[in-house]
Design a protein around this motif. Structure first.
Motif, PDB file in Angstrom:
ATOM      1  N   GLY A 102       1.368  -1.294  -0.137  1.00 37.98           N
ATOM      2  CA  GLY A 102       0.602   0.094  -0.148  1.00 37.98           C
ATOM      3  C   GLY A 102       0.128   1.152   0.191  1.00 37.98           C
ATOM      4  O   GLY A 102       0.193   2.570   0.142  1.00 37.98           O
ATOM      5  N   MET A 103       2.158   1.076  -0.528  1.00 36.37           N
ATOM      6  CA  MET A 103       3.546   2.296  -0.473  1.00 36.37           C
ATOM      7  C   MET A 103       3.180   2.708  -1.445  1.00 36.37           C
ATOM      8  O   MET A 103       4.768   2.330  -1.938  1.00 36.37           O
ATOM      9  N   PHE A 104       2.849   3.412  -2.334  1.00 39.44           N
ATOM     10  CA  PHE A 104       3.752   4.053  -3.586  1.00 39.44           C
ATOM     11  C   PHE A 104       5.063   5.171  -3.053  1.00 39.44           C
ATOM     12  O   PHE A 104       5.558   4.661  -4.080  1.00 39.44           O
ATOM     13  N   ARG A 105       5.096   5.240  -1.991  1.00 38.95           N
ATOM     14  CA  ARG A 105       6.734   5.751  -2.085  1.00 38.95           C
ATOM     15  C   ARG A 105       6.905   4.512  -2.467  1.00 38.95           C
ATOM     16  O   ARG A 105       8.703   5.435  -2.229  1.00 38.95           O
ATOM     17  N   TRP A 106       7.730   3.912  -1.078  1.00 47.62           N
ATOM     18  CA  TRP A 106       8.126   2.792  -0.802  1.00 47.62           C
ATOM     19  C   TRP A 106       8.995   2.196  -2.817  1.00 47.62           C
ATOM     20  O   TRP A 106       9.710   2.194  -2.724  1.00 47.62           O
ATOM     21  N   ALA A 107       7.401   2.142  -3.016  1.00 54.48           N
ATOM     22  CA  ALA A 107       6.931   1.502  -4.902  1.00 54.48           C
ATOM     23  C   ALA A 107       8.191   2.694  -5.344  1.00 54.48           C
ATOM     24  O   ALA A 107       8.952   2.025  -6.385  1.00 54.48           O
ATOM     25  N   ALA A 108       7.798   3.664  -5.599  1.00 52.89           N
ATOM     26  CA  ALA A 108       8.690   5.446  -6.192  1.00 52.89           C
ATOM     27  C   ALA A 108      10.503   4.586  -6.095  1.00 52.89           C
ATOM     28  O   ALA A 108      11.095   4.696  -6.933  1.00 52.89           O
ATOM     29  N   CYS A 109      10.673   4.689  -4.642  1.00 48.92           N
ATOM     30  CA  CYS A 109      12.372   5.039  -4.141  1.00 48.92           C
ATOM     31  C   CYS A 109      12.847   3.539  -4.895  1.00 48.92           C
ATOM     32  O   CYS A 109      13.895   3.346  -5.756  1.00 48.92           O
ATOM     33  N   GLN A 110      11.817   1.885  -4.796  1.00 49.51           N
ATOM     34  CA  GLN A 110      12.700   1.174  -5.389  1.00 49.51           C
ATOM     35  C   GLN A 110      12.682   1.177  -6.695  1.00 49.51           C
ATOM     36  O   GLN A 110      13.348   0.514  -7.394  1.00 49.51           O
ATOM     37  N   LEU A 111      12.133   1.339  -7.657  1.00 51.44           N
ATOM     38  CA  LEU A 111      12.066   1.676  -9.130  1.00 51.44           C
ATOM     39  C   LEU A 111      13.128   2.395  -8.914  1.00 51.44           C
ATOM     40  O   LEU A 111      14.021   2.741  -9.797  1.00 51.44           O
ATOM     41  N   ASP A 112      13.313   3.920  -8.496  1.00 53.09           N
ATOM     42  CA  ASP A 112      14.609   4.565  -8.808  1.00 53.09           C
ATOM     43  C   ASP A 112      15.723   4.265  -8.192  1.00 53.09           C
ATOM     44  O   ASP A 112      17.220   4.356  -9.619  1.00 53.09           O
ATOM     45  N   ALA A 113      16.030   3.160  -7.708  1.00 52.32           N
ATOM     46  CA  ALA A 113      16.687   1.808  -7.239  1.00 52.32           C
ATOM     47  C   ALA A 113      17.292   1.945  -8.481  1.00 52.32           C
ATOM     48  O   ALA A 113      18.197   1.143  -8.662  1.00 52.32           O
ATOM     49  N   LEU A 114      16.017   0.407  -9.236  1.00 52.00           N
ATOM     50  CA  LEU A 114      16.587  -0.465 -10.336  1.00 52.00           C
ATOM     51  C   LEU A 114      16.558  -0.046 -11.970  1.00 52.00           C
ATOM     52  O   LEU A 114      17.269  -0.246 -12.777  1.00 52.00           O
ATOM     53  N   GLY A 115      16.240   1.322 -11.768  1.00 51.40           N
ATOM     54  CA  GLY A 115      17.019   2.163 -12.541  1.00 51.40           C
ATOM     55  C   GLY A 115      18.192   2.392 -13.133  1.00 51.40           C
ATOM     56  O   GLY A 115      18.529   2.663 -13.816  1.00 51.40           O
TER      57      GLY A 115
END
Length: 811
Positions: free
Chosen positions: A529-542
């Protein structure tokens, strides 16, 4: 104004002529049609003779007795009757009375309409057998007279009585019948301000009404239009009406009655007035937050709420809705989705309005409940057909904008502004980010207490106990929506899919469906349920360059936001660590949002060296601040600043949870503890940085130097703010400030040229000379700097030096 009352001995008495409104006690008022048997002022001059009533005036005395007895039943000791409370032989008194009449009826606790031509012999006026009074009621002479129009509209409580003094009903219960008789809209009878109706419509209400004296056909409308006129009883009705209409045209209220939401129909004078009012309110513009959040939103997210029965019910019926959820669950993005929907819903119907506000930890202007209220009021005024006269009166009472309004006054005029619309949709995001939480909850409780039947209020926040306990008194349990993970997961999934398809750093994984599927599954499993968590992980995967790096990253994803931020901070390279610390320090505690150019110079300030500011260390590309601090910061465009200058790019902490983590004790338990932000120490460092930056200037300061010094204005304006927030104004920083606070120092004049504490609204003036600058003691006292004030006094500063807005330092 004189009032009547009954003495304990049963005798009728007058009060003194009451001049001051605050001395007027609660009173009832009589409305009737005049006959030939009225008791006038002269009849009451000798009140001891009341027992010897002239039989010819028995009908007039009966009206007075009726009003006195009914007032007593309603718990009112005083009452007013127009026939005998005005000395009509005194032309000055008559003039004042007629110009004040509407207000007198408006302020009455009860208005009794005595209908001498409506008989009701049945004991129960509401019984079926009594319906025979209705035809007489419809034909009553009272509805044909000019003066009774304001007596119908002005009071809140208007009750109708028959000749036998039987209650027939009030203007609320009889509104449909009265509307049929008079053509006056029902909402005008139910309390909507008459100023909210058009000029022609108000004149039409008086059509076919008669007055004994021709000129009264105009004078009886003075209160309806809030106009004051001298009375000329020899001029005739046409000339009186001509004067009235001329005054209406020229009055400020009529100028402001042009629809203000249409710039094509807005007169220049009205636009100027509106601009002055909005400038006076100094309201922060929440559209920057709206556009930033809306830009981050992925298509079709939030539809689960917009298409829900709960939201449809809230939109159609005035009510309150509270959306709450964990940090990072996307409340602000959802708010922007709701606002976009409501703006479209209200777009073509000017009787509806959407107003909104985002509390924002990054902007000190968006943390104050009073500034929230000012912002909502400005939005209402921009959309309103008529600016409520209360706004204009408040502006005038505040010395035409030279003083700020009180919170109580703001609440009252905001209520008036809301009442001009059929529907008001108000969206308030992130209540939990407001630093003055108790004051905010008091304001919201007051707004809820208005019980406006046109207000739809939607709020978002975390589920914090003080917010929950306050809201539960006026938000029903069924009107709360928990943003649980199972509700927002589909939105998060859309967000992940969109980023994988379009993000330039992630599209490299687009060609392999299995890889994409793996990323999506792992992130959905961890997001909870955390958009913020998902956003940070996508930044790292990039940042992953190979599949091996990607798989390792997916296997070792941090389980929480705290762990995520800890990992991001630890990943900052050693050569950038000091820069990152300065950037995060300033962004966490800055007094206002910082531009990318200002942050580029923040990097170049080291308060432990001399000179502290090294221009060679300024970031060549200000956007490199994003690379240094990764997912912890974000950039947005400050569109609200267009009216003051060029559009700016603003850099800020990416989310409230970042701010919370940096200042929490939790960060001290992790590997990134060196980035812990302690408030006093940070304000100390920022104050030092500002002072060292300013003292580095050499006169004369030129426009070119100012334009090339991005931090100059901020340092000049806010160094004292940061100093006040250090513990007891730390001696070391105060000693540093003393190197600025001396007339003989070159930087002293430059400071005042950049920012004048005596006139903080003025733009920088580099032409200002030293002889126009006040003493350091004056400015230290004005800014509330106690330690510096003491130091200056110990050095022999002249206590009695004169000058400035307040005359001297002591003032």
């Amino acid at each position: 104004m004189r009032l009547l009352y009954i003495e304990t001995d049963g005798k009728l008495r007058w009060t003194k002529d009451i001049i001051r409104s605050e001395e007027i006690p609660p009173y009832a008022i009589l409305s009737h049609t005049w006959g030939e048997e009225e008791v006038v002022f002269d009849d009451l001059k000798s009140l001891d003779g009341v027992k010897d009533i002239n039989a010819e005036k028995e009908a007039g005395w009966n009206k007075i007795r009726f009003c006195a007895q009914q007032a007593e039943r309603d718990g009112l000791h005083y009452f007013w009757v127009d026939t005998c409370c005005i000395d009509k032989s005194n032309s000055q008194e008559l003039q004042e009375a007629i110009n004040s009449m509407f207000r007198w009826y408006q302020n009455a606790k009860k208005c009794y309409v005595y209908l001498s031509d409506v008989e009701c012999s049945a004991p129960d006026a509401d019984s079926e057998s009594s319906r025979r009074w209705k035809p007489a009621f419809r034909k009553s002479r009272w509805f044909t007279r000019g003066w009774t129009l304001q007596e119908l509209l002005a009071p809140t409580s208007v009750a109708f009585y028959s000749k036998e003094r039987e209650l027939l009903g009030d203007k609320q219960s009889l509104k449909d019948t009265i509307h049929e008789i008079t053509g006056i809209p029902s909402d005008a009878l139910l309390g909507k301000q008459v100023s909210d109706f058009g000029v022609d419509e108000r004149f039409s209400w008086a059509d076919n009404r008669q007055t004994t004296r021709p000129e009264d056909g105009a004078y009886c409308l003075l209160g309806i239009f809030d106009i004051h006129l001298p009375l000329i009883y020899s001029e005739g009705k046409e000339k009186a009406l001509k004067r009235l209409k001329k005054e209406i045209r020229e009055s400020r209220e009529h100028v402001l009655s042009v629809p203000v939401d249409n710039t094509n129909t807005r007169s220049q004078s009205q636009a100027e007035r509106l601009g002055k009012v909005c400038s006076w309110l100094s309201a922060p513009d929440p559209s920057t937050n709206y556009h930033k959040a809306h830009k981050q939103r992925q298509a079709e997210t939030g539809l689960w709420l917009l298409e829900s029965a709960k939201f449809a019910e809230w939109k159609s019926a005035a009510s309150r809705l509270w959306l709450y959820g964990i940090p990072g669950c996307g409340k602000t993005i959802l708010s922007s989705t709701i606002i976009e929907h409501l703006l479209q819903h209200c777009h073509d119907d000017t009787s509806m309005v959407t107003a909104y506000f985002f509390f924002d930890f990054n902007d000190i202007q968006k943390l104050d409940p009073e500034l929230m209220l000012r912002s909502l009021l400005c939005q209402l005024l921009q959309r309103s057909f008529t600016i409520p006269k209360g706004i204009d009166a408040l502006y005038s009472s505040c010395e035409n904008g030279r003083r700020k309004p009180s919170l109580h006054a703001l609440l009252e005029v905001t209520r008036q502004a809301m009442q001009q619309f059929t529907d008001v949709y108000a969206v308030l995001d992130a209540l939990d980010e407001c630093t003055q939480r108790s004051e905010l909850m008091d304001v919201l409780e007051t707004v809820a207490g208005w019980q406006l039947d046109n207000l739809h209020l939607l709020m978002t926040s975390r589920k914090e106990r003080d917010i929950e306990s306050s809201l539960e008194s006026y938000v029903y349990k069924e009107d709360t929506v928990c943003l649980q993970s199972d509700i927002v997961d589909k939105d998060i999934q859309r967000y992940i899919q969109e980023r994988l398809s379009k993000d330039k750093d992630l599209v490299k994984w687009k060609k392999d469906a299995d890889i994409r599927q793996e990323i999506e599954v792992v992130l959905m499993r961890g997001a909870r349920g955390m958009f913020r968590w998902a956003a940070c992980q996508l930044d790292a995967l990039g940042e992953c360059l190979t599949r091996k790096m990607l798989h390792k990253s997916l296997r070792t994803l941090p389980p929480t936001l705290d762990k995520t931020y800890d990992r991001i901070l630890c990943a900052i390279s050693e050569k950038h660590a000091e820069y990152a610390m300065r950037i995060l320090q300033w962004l966490t505690f800055s007094a206002r949002p910082l531009s990318v150019e200002e942050v580029a110079e923040v990097v170049a300030i080291d308060v432990e060296r001399d000179p502290a500011f090294d221009r060679d260390e300024v970031l060549e590309d200000p956007l490199d601040a994003l690379k240094i601090c990764s997912s912890l910061v974000t950039i947005t465009t400050n569109k609200a600043e267009r009216r003051r200058g060029p559009v700016q790019q603003i850099i800020a902490l990416a989310h409230y949870s970042v701010h919370e983590y940096l200042v929490s004790n939790r960060i001290k338990q992790g590997q990134a503890k060196q980035y812990s932000m302690q408030e006093v120490e940070c304000h100390n460092a920022i104050a030092k940085g500002c002072l060292r930056y300013l003292t580095g200037f050499q006169p004369p300061a030129s426009k070119e130097v100012l334009e090339g010094s991005a931090l100059a204005k901020y340092s000049a304006k806010f160094w004292s703010n940061h100093l006040r927030k250090t513990r007891n104004e730390m001696e070391q920083v105060s000693e540093l400030a003393m190197s600025l606070m001396a007339i003989e120092e070159p930087a002293y004049l430059i400071w005042i040229q950049l920012y004048d504490p005596d006139h903080p609204w003025r733009e920088p003036d580099l032409k200002r000379s030293l002889d126009s600058v006040l003493t350091p003691l004056y400015y230290a006292a004005l800014l509330g700097l106690r330690t510096i004030t003491r130091m200056l006094l110990n050095k022999g500063a002249e206590v009695n030096a004169q000058g400035g807005e307040y005359g001297n330092a002591l003032q």
